[in-house]
Design an enzyme around this catalytic site. Structure first.
Site, short mmCIF file in Angstrom:
data_model
loop_
_atom_site.label_atom_id
_atom_site.label_comp_id
_atom_site.label_asym_id
_atom_site.label_seq_id
_atom_site.Cartn_x
_atom_site.Cartn_y
_atom_site.Cartn_z
N ARG B 196 80.02 -50.83 38.68
CA ARG B 196 80.94 -51.39 39.68
C ARG B 196 81.92 -52.41 39.06
O ARG B 196 82.45 -53.28 39.76
CB ARG B 196 80.20 -52.03 40.87
CG ARG B 196 79.30 -51.05 41.62
CD ARG B 196 78.92 -51.55 43.00
NE ARG B 196 78.00 -50.64 43.64
CZ ARG B 196 76.67 -50.77 43.61
NH1 ARG B 196 76.12 -51.80 42.99
NH2 ARG B 196 75.89 -49.89 44.19
N LYS B 218 97.14 -50.17 37.18
CA LYS B 218 96.96 -48.84 37.77
C LYS B 218 96.13 -48.01 36.82
O LYS B 218 96.50 -47.81 35.66
CB LYS B 218 98.30 -48.16 38.01
CG LYS B 218 98.99 -48.57 39.28
CD LYS B 218 100.09 -47.58 39.61
CE LYS B 218 100.85 -47.98 40.85
NZ LYS B 218 101.92 -47.01 41.17
N GLU B 260 110.89 -44.53 30.58
CA GLU B 260 110.46 -45.63 31.46
C GLU B 260 111.29 -46.90 31.20
O GLU B 260 111.51 -47.70 32.10
CB GLU B 260 108.97 -45.94 31.26
CG GLU B 260 108.03 -44.78 31.56
CD GLU B 260 107.80 -44.49 33.06
OE1 GLU B 260 108.49 -45.10 33.91
OE2 GLU B 260 106.95 -43.63 33.36
N LYS B 302 108.19 -55.40 34.49
CA LYS B 302 106.99 -54.88 35.13
C LYS B 302 106.11 -56.02 35.64
O LYS B 302 105.58 -55.97 36.76
CB LYS B 302 106.20 -54.00 34.17
CG LYS B 302 104.92 -53.46 34.80
CD LYS B 302 104.82 -51.98 34.75
CE LYS B 302 103.66 -51.46 35.58
NZ LYS B 302 103.29 -50.09 35.25
N GLU B 312 100.93 -52.28 45.48
CA GLU B 312 102.00 -51.36 45.87
C GLU B 312 102.15 -51.23 47.38
O GLU B 312 102.14 -50.13 47.94
CB GLU B 312 101.79 -49.98 45.22
CG GLU B 312 103.08 -49.17 45.24
CD GLU B 312 103.05 -47.96 44.29
OE1 GLU B 312 102.77 -48.15 43.10
OE2 GLU B 312 103.32 -46.86 44.76
N ARG B 316 106.63 -52.66 44.49
CA ARG B 316 106.08 -52.00 43.30
C ARG B 316 106.37 -50.51 43.27
O ARG B 316 106.46 -49.91 42.19
CB ARG B 316 104.58 -52.26 43.19
CG ARG B 316 103.98 -51.64 41.93
CD ARG B 316 102.61 -52.13 41.59
NE ARG B 316 102.15 -51.47 40.38
CZ ARG B 316 101.05 -51.77 39.71
NH1 ARG B 316 100.29 -52.76 40.14
NH2 ARG B 316 100.72 -51.13 38.62
N ASN B 320 108.39 -46.31 40.52
CA ASN B 320 108.17 -44.86 40.47
C ASN B 320 109.45 -44.06 40.59
O ASN B 320 109.41 -42.87 40.94
CB ASN B 320 107.18 -44.45 41.56
CG ASN B 320 105.76 -44.86 41.22
OD1 ASN B 320 105.25 -44.49 40.18
ND2 ASN B 320 105.16 -45.64 42.10
N HIS B 323 109.44 -40.41 39.61
CA HIS B 323 108.06 -39.99 39.39
C HIS B 323 107.57 -38.96 40.39
O HIS B 323 106.68 -38.17 40.07
CB HIS B 323 107.13 -41.21 39.40
CG HIS B 323 107.18 -42.02 38.14
ND1 HIS B 323 108.34 -42.58 37.66
CD2 HIS B 323 106.21 -42.35 37.23
CE1 HIS B 323 108.08 -43.22 36.52
NE2 HIS B 323 106.80 -43.10 36.25
N HIS B 327 106.08 -35.96 38.74
CA HIS B 327 104.67 -35.56 38.90
C HIS B 327 104.57 -34.10 39.34
O HIS B 327 103.64 -33.39 38.94
CB HIS B 327 103.97 -36.46 39.93
CG HIS B 327 103.65 -37.83 39.41
ND1 HIS B 327 103.15 -38.82 40.22
CD2 HIS B 327 103.75 -38.37 38.17
CE1 HIS B 327 102.96 -39.92 39.50
NE2 HIS B 327 103.33 -39.67 38.25
N HIS B 340 104.74 -37.05 29.99
CA HIS B 340 105.04 -37.75 31.25
C HIS B 340 106.49 -38.21 31.33
O HIS B 340 107.19 -37.98 32.32
CB HIS B 340 104.08 -38.94 31.41
CG HIS B 340 104.35 -39.80 32.59
ND1 HIS B 340 104.28 -39.33 33.89
CD2 HIS B 340 104.70 -41.11 32.69
CE1 HIS B 340 104.57 -40.31 34.74
NE2 HIS B 340 104.83 -41.40 34.04
#
Lengths: 439, 439
Positions: B196, B218, B260, B302, B312, B316, B320, B323, B327, B340
C-alpha cells in the site's frame, strides 16, 4: 435515533499507563503509551520514529447500548473523520430500502456494482433499485466475481477493469462494493487505480466487512506469497451497513466476523469485551439489537483509530492483533480454506500466548480469550499442516516488518491494553510457534 | 549555480484574457481564464465544477537561459511544491557521480532498482555504486524488464511485485525507477501499490521522462483498450536528471522527448516556444547547454502546473495537448510501434487543426507548429492504418471523458494560450478526423 461520534474531538495523551493494577515494571522503558480518551487536545505521534512500542488503553466514551438506533429505519451514523476524505457509516435495518442514503453519495451518472456469485442473487437487484429509483439519469453496470479469498488476486481484479473500460466508465463514475471483505478490498483497489482514482461506496454484507474491512480505506489483493501485499489506502464516499443482510449469512461467516469484534475489546475497549462475554449467545442468535450495537461500537472504535492514523504509521497497526499469525495461516493453508476471522481467532490465541510467555498479561486474561473464542465457535489451534517454518517464512514478508525486523501487536497490562513492538524476546516467539505446531 | 523556482509563490488570477490582440469574441462565455503569473495570491478553482473551459496564457517569469546551471556538476534544482509531498528535481551533468544526491532521499536500508534491458547495461552499475558508495548499510536488488511500451502492462508489473516480495522488501524500502517513461510509470505504480505504498525515486534517462513523465506523480500501466487506464497519483521522493545519460539516447527517442518540450511552449510559454524555434538545431545536436535549459524550463512549467492541480481537476489537463489523439494512435496502431512523443506530435497537429477549424487560432500559428515539428524530425500525419472509427472508439475511453462527453485541450488565442473544454463543435472534430484519415 441518530447518534454521532466525532473522533476529531477525542484526545490521546502521552503518559504512562495508570489503568488497572498491572505492575508497571512489565512496561518497556521508552514505550509510547496511549492513555484514556479525554475531551480535548490532539494526538502527537511526532516521536514515533524513535519509539519501538506503544501501549494502547481502553476507550471509555463510546455509545452505551441504549443509545443505539432502533430498527425504525433511521440509521445510526458513525463519522470517520479524515478531513477532506471524511465519510459516514450508516448502520441500521432496512437501509437498502432508503434510496436517498446511497444516491446522495453517487458522483456522476454511471455506477459499477462489484459483487460475487453468492451475494448477487440475494441483493444485487435491491441495490440497483436503490441506486436508480426516481433517478432516471443513473445507469448501473455490474460485474459478478467468483466468491472466496482464493479469488482475491490480480486476475480477478482485471475483470473489474475490463468491465469498467468496456462499459466506458469515466472519472466521474462511482464503484459500489456489494459483498464481504474480499469484494470490498478488491472493488476499493479497483476504484483507487481505475483512471488513477474514481469514487466508491461500500455496502458490506458480512459481519467481517461491516465491523472492520469496509471502514478505513485499506484496499488490496493477495500475492501468492502473502496476504494484502498489493493495494492502496483509499477511502470510500460512505459505508452503508444494512443489518438485514446478515439474515442470509452462514453461521461460519457470522463467527468469522465476531473474531474482529472481540479484537476491539482486547486491544482498546474493556467494557465492550465484557459486554461481549455476556452477550455472545444473543450475537450468535442474530438478535438485531445486539448485532447492531456490536457493529456500531466496532465501527466507532475503528473510526477513532483510523482518524488518528490513516496510513498506519503507528496506532492503527494495533487493529492487526492476531493478523500476522492469521495471515500466515491463510497463506500457508491456502487462501479460502479458512475464513479470515477463523485464522485471526487462532492468531489472537497465539499472540495472547506470546504475551503471557513474555510476562505481559496474567493467566486470567488468557483463559477469558480462550473462553470467548470458544463461545463464538471459533477455532483456537491452527490447521495441523502448519509448521514452525511455514509461520516463520510467511511472517517474514508481513507488511509490519520494518528494516528486516518483525513488529507484533501483543497484549500488555490489564484487559484493553496492547503494544505494537519489535521489542520482544525471539525465543518466546519460537516457543509459541512450537507450542502451536506439531513440526 | 543553483536556481530554484518556488511555485507556491506564484499566483493565477481569474479574469478575461488580455494578452495579445486575438479577438475576444472567440472566447467562450463563462470561460475560466488563467492569466499571467504575478508575485502573490493563490489560485481559486472553486467554481471549476461549473466551468467548461479554461484559457491558459503564457508563463512569463521562468529562468532565462543564462541562469541555468553550468556543467560544473552543481545541479540546478526545481522544486515541486505539494505540501508534505514536495520534492526536488535535480538537473545537471555528472549527477550519477554524486552519491549524496541519491542517498539523502533513500528511506530504509533496502532498495529495488527497476530498469530495462536497454538501460541496465549502460547505467545500472553506476546507480548501484551511487546508492552504496560509503554506505555499507544499504542493500540493492534490481529487476530488469523488457524494453518498450508494449510491456507496460499488468503482467510486467507483477514481475516487480514478485521481485520485491521474494527479496522480502518491507515498507521502509525504496524503489528506484531507472529508465524512460515506461519504467518510471510502472515503477511508480508498483511503489504506490506495494504494501500500500513505499518510497520511490525517479532517475529518468530519456528526454521524454526528464522533461515530463518523471515529474508530477502520474504512474500507471496500459490496458489493451487504452493507455494509462490503471494507475495512481503517487509522488516520488526526488527526480534526478543526469543529462549525461542523453549521450546514449537514440535520435528517434530524442525527437520523441522534444514533442513534449514543444507542448509547454504552445500551451503556456510563448517565449520558450520562440526559443525552441531558434534553437532546434542545437537541441538535436545535443548541445549540453541547450538541452539543460530545455529540460529545466520544461520541468519549471510542469512543476508549476502540478503544484496548482496535482490530481488533474482542471489546469493540469492542459499538459495533455495532443495526447487524446496521440493515445488513440498508440493504442490503435499497437503499443510500441510508435514512440509516445511521435504520436503526441501528430496529436498536436490534429488538435491545432481542430483549433483552427473552430476559428480559435490563426493560420500563422498552424504553420509554425508544422514547421517546428518538422524541424524536430517528428511525424505530422498519423499511420495510414488509423481510421476515423478507430480514433472515435479509442478516444471514447479517454480519461478526460466526463459523464460521456470528451473534453479536449485546444489552442485558443495567441501563441501560449489554450483551453480545456467540452464546448466545441462536434462537426469540426469529425472534419479533423476525416482530414487525417483515409477511411
Amino acid at each position: 435515533m441518530t447518534t454521532t461520534t466525532n473522533p476529531s474531538s477525542l484526545s490521546i495523551s502521552l503518559h504512562n499507563s495508570t489503568n488497572g493494577s498491572f505492575p508497571k515494571s512489565t512496561l518497556s522503558p521508552g514505550s509510547l503509551h496511549f492513555g484514556p480518551i479525554s475531551s480535548s487536545g490532539r494526538v502527537s505521534l511526532s516521536s514515533s520514529s524513535r519509539v519501538r512500542s506503544m501501549v494502547c488503553s481502553s476507550s471509555t466514551q463510546l455509545t452505551p447500548p441504549e443509545l443505539v438506533a432502533s430498527s425504525s429505519g433511521v440509521p445510526a451514523v458513525v463519522e470517520v473523520d479524515l478531513g477532506t476524505r471524511s465519510y459516514p457509516i450508516y448502520i441500521g435495518s432496512g437501509l437498502l430500502h432508503q434510496p436517498d442514503l446511497l444516491q446522495r453519495h453517487v458522483h456522476g451518472k454511471r455506477v459499477l456494482v462489484v459483487t460475487n456469485t453468492t451475494v448477487a442473487p440475494l441483493y444485487l437487484d435491491k441495490v440497483i433499485d436503490a441506486l436508480t429509483r426516481d433517478n432516471p439519469n443513473i445507469s448501473v453496470e455490474s460485474v459478478i466475481l467468483p466468491d472466496g479469498e482464493q479469488y482475491k488476486n490480480m486476475e480477478t481484479l482485471m475483470k473489474v477493469f475490463d468491465k469498467a473500460i468496456e462499459s466506458r466508465l469515466d472519472r466521474r463514475s462511482t464503484f459500489v462494493a456489494l459483498g464481504g471483505g474480499v469484494i470490498g478490498d478488491m472493488c476499493g483497489f479497483a476504484a483507487a487505480a481505475f483512471l488513477r482514482g474514481v469514487n466508491f461506496i461500500q455496502i458490506p454484507t458480512t459481519v467481517m466487512a461491516q465491523v472492520d474491512s469496509s471502514v478505513g480505506g485499506k484496499t488490496g489483493i493477495n500475492h501468492p506469497l502473502g496476504k494484502n501485499l498489493i493495494g492502496a489506502f483509499y477511502q470510500p464516499q460512505c459505508v452503508l451497513v444494512d443489518t438485514d443482510t446478515l439474515k442470509t449469512l452462514p453461521d461460519r461467516e457470522m463467527a468469522s466476523g465476531i473474531a474482529e469484534v472481540i479484537k476491539y475489546g482486547l486491544i482498546r475497549d474493556a467494557d465492550f469485551f465484557e459486554w461481549q462475554e455476556k452477550n455472545m449467545p444473543a450475537l450468535l442468535a442474530r438478535d438485531t439489537e445486539a448485532l447492531t450495537y456490536a457493529i456500531k461500537r466496532s465501527c466507532e472504535n475503528k473510526a477513532e483509530v483510523v482518524s488518528l492514523d490513516e496510513k498506519e504509521g503507528g496506532v492503527r497497526a494495533t487493529l492487526n492483533l492476531g493478523h500476522t499469525f492469521g495471515h500466515a495461516i491463510e497463506t500457508g493453508f491456502g487462501y479460502g480454506q479458512w475464513l479470515h476471522g477463523e485464522a485471526v481467532a487462532v492468531g489472537t490465541v497465539m499472540a495472547v500466548d506470546l504475551s503471557h510467555r513474555l510476562g505481559w498479561i496474567d493467566d486470567t486474561l488468557v483463559k477469558r480469550v480462550h473462553s470467548i473464542l470458544k463461545d463464538a465457535r471459533l477455532p483456537i489451534v491452527p490447521p495441523e499442516s502448519m509448521t514452525v517454518e511455514m509461520f516463520k517464512s510467511i511472517m517474514a514478508v508481513d507488511k509490519k516488518v520494518a528494516d528486516g525486523v518483525l513488529r507484533l501487536i501483543l497484549l500488555k497490562g490489564p484487559l484493553g491494553n496492547c503494544v505494537f513492538t519489535s521489542d520482544y524476546d525471539r525465543d518466546a516467539l519460537d516457543q509459541t510457534l512450537r507450542a502451536f505446531c506439531k513440526t
